[in-house]
Scaffold this motif. Structure first.
Motif, short mmCIF file in Angstrom:
data_model
loop_
_atom_site.label_atom_id
_atom_site.label_comp_id
_atom_site.label_asym_id
_atom_site.label_seq_id
_atom_site.Cartn_x
_atom_site.Cartn_y
_atom_site.Cartn_z
N TRP A 83 85.42 -28.16 44.73
CA TRP A 83 84.65 -26.94 44.59
C TRP A 83 83.16 -27.27 44.61
O TRP A 83 82.77 -28.41 44.32
N CYS A 84 82.34 -26.27 44.92
CA CYS A 84 80.89 -26.46 45.00
C CYS A 84 80.19 -25.28 44.31
O CYS A 84 80.65 -24.14 44.41
N ILE A 85 79.09 -25.60 43.66
CA ILE A 85 78.26 -24.57 43.02
C ILE A 85 76.88 -24.63 43.68
O ILE A 85 76.21 -25.65 43.64
N ASN A 113 89.63 -19.11 46.34
CA ASN A 113 88.77 -20.04 47.06
C ASN A 113 87.29 -19.72 46.89
O ASN A 113 86.43 -20.42 47.40
N MET A 114 86.98 -18.64 46.18
CA MET A 114 85.61 -18.26 45.85
C MET A 114 85.59 -17.79 44.40
O MET A 114 86.64 -17.43 43.84
N ALA A 115 84.40 -17.80 43.81
CA ALA A 115 84.29 -17.32 42.43
C ALA A 115 82.97 -16.57 42.27
O ALA A 115 81.93 -17.03 42.74
N ASN A 116 83.03 -15.42 41.62
CA ASN A 116 81.78 -14.74 41.29
C ASN A 116 81.59 -14.71 39.79
O ASN A 116 82.51 -14.96 39.01
N ILE A 117 80.34 -14.44 39.40
CA ILE A 117 79.98 -14.48 37.99
C ILE A 117 78.90 -13.45 37.73
O ILE A 117 78.02 -13.22 38.58
N ILE A 153 79.76 -19.73 44.09
CA ILE A 153 80.66 -20.83 43.77
C ILE A 153 81.88 -20.73 44.67
O ILE A 153 82.44 -19.64 44.85
N HIS A 154 82.30 -21.84 45.26
CA HIS A 154 83.32 -21.78 46.30
C HIS A 154 84.06 -23.11 46.44
O HIS A 154 83.55 -24.16 46.04
N LYS A 155 85.23 -23.04 47.01
CA LYS A 155 85.94 -24.25 47.38
C LYS A 155 85.23 -24.89 48.58
O LYS A 155 84.57 -24.21 49.36
N TYR A 156 85.37 -26.20 48.71
CA TYR A 156 84.76 -26.87 49.86
C TYR A 156 85.45 -26.43 51.14
O TYR A 156 86.68 -26.26 51.19
N SER A 157 84.67 -26.27 52.20
CA SER A 157 85.19 -25.93 53.51
C SER A 157 84.24 -26.48 54.57
O SER A 157 83.02 -26.60 54.33
N LYS A 158 84.76 -26.79 55.73
CA LYS A 158 83.92 -27.21 56.85
C LYS A 158 83.19 -26.03 57.48
O LYS A 158 82.33 -26.23 58.34
#
Length: 258
Positions: A83-85, A113-117, A153-158
């Motif tokens: 994951w990445c922030i 695969n995504m996150a909001n806050i 904030i999200h999962k890693y993706s190409k």
């Protein structure tokens, strides 16, 4: 699970020791792209052995090349983060359980695969701080605006794409989960001198093609001379969100000990 916290900075010597401490406490792996700071931020990063490099944007706060550099850096990381922030030094995304890593593990287990806050901005309301230490900021400024919602904030993706304060994954269905917590932004508590400097860099970027929506809040802040009226704001101490501020008040600045 590896969670990267990706930061771009310019002159953040006041906040960077606390942001790195926050990352360590939450089991986040920080990486910093320094936009040629001249206040000691870059030297601090090197002295404290924080993974980082510099990007020159010719004295402009130009968002697109900075965001592209973060994504490029993510793609070069080995091993890749789960994951990445996407964040800033003066932003603190806090989980209800005081561990953002565990909160993202929870969302990952649910298939998101995504996150909001939820996000709130804290404002300078005229208090004077003789020593600009960040703990004094956490203990001085308590007036906030309306709650907004960010997806940073999200999962890693190409197929990552950053746009303003939002993250997208191209050609992939987004399944967004809600972080149980609050992100607090202290950018509008910074000194008028610092804000004027940032606005000048942003204005230069606007003159060179940067979308004028990016950073429009700086114009609002300048019109108020970087000081807001308490009457138009909410005192966070009178809300349930004050518990998150108390967490920040206990942060000890990071210092490399070898």
């Amino acid at each position: 699970m590896k969670i990267a916290c990706m930061l771009t900075v310019w002159n953040e010597i006041e906040y960077i020791p606390y942001k790195i401490a926050f990352c360590k406490q939450n089991s986040l792996v920080p990486y910093v792209v320094d936009n040629y700071s001249d206040d000691g931020t870059w030297e601090w990063l090197q002295d404290n052995k924080i993974h980082s490099h510099r990007l020159d944007t010719n004295g402009m706060f130009k968002l697109r090349p900075l965001q592209n550099e973060l994504i490029k850096t993510l793609h070069q990381m080995e091993p890749k983060p789960d994951w990445c922030i996407y964040n800033g030094c003066d932003l603190f995304p806090l989980a209800h359980n005081n561990n953002l890593h565990d909160e993202l593990v929870r969302l990952d287990s649910l298939g998101f695969n995504m996150a909001n806050i939820n996000n709130i901005d804290v404002y300078n309301t005229g208090e004077v701080i003789e020593d600009r230490g960040v703990n004094n900021v956490f203990n001085t400024y308590f007036y906030t605006g309306k709650t907004r919602n960010f997806t940073m904030i999200h999962k890693y993706s190409k197929r990552l794409h950053y746009q303003g304060d939002a993250v997208f994954i191209r050609d992939q269905v987004s399944n967004t989960g809600k972080i149980n917590g609050l992100q607090i932004n202290y950018g509008n508590t910074k000194t008028a001198e610092e804000r004027d400097g940032t606005l000048a860099r942003r204005s230069k970027a606007w003159e060179n093609g940067e979308h004028k929506v990016h950073g429009s809040h700086y114009r609002v802040g300048k019109s108020k001379n970087w000081e807001w009226s308490k009457g138009e704001l909410i005192d966070i101490r009178n809300t349930d969100n004050y518990k998150y501020v108390k967490y920040l008040q206990e942060l000890v600045p990071y210092e490399f000990t070898g």
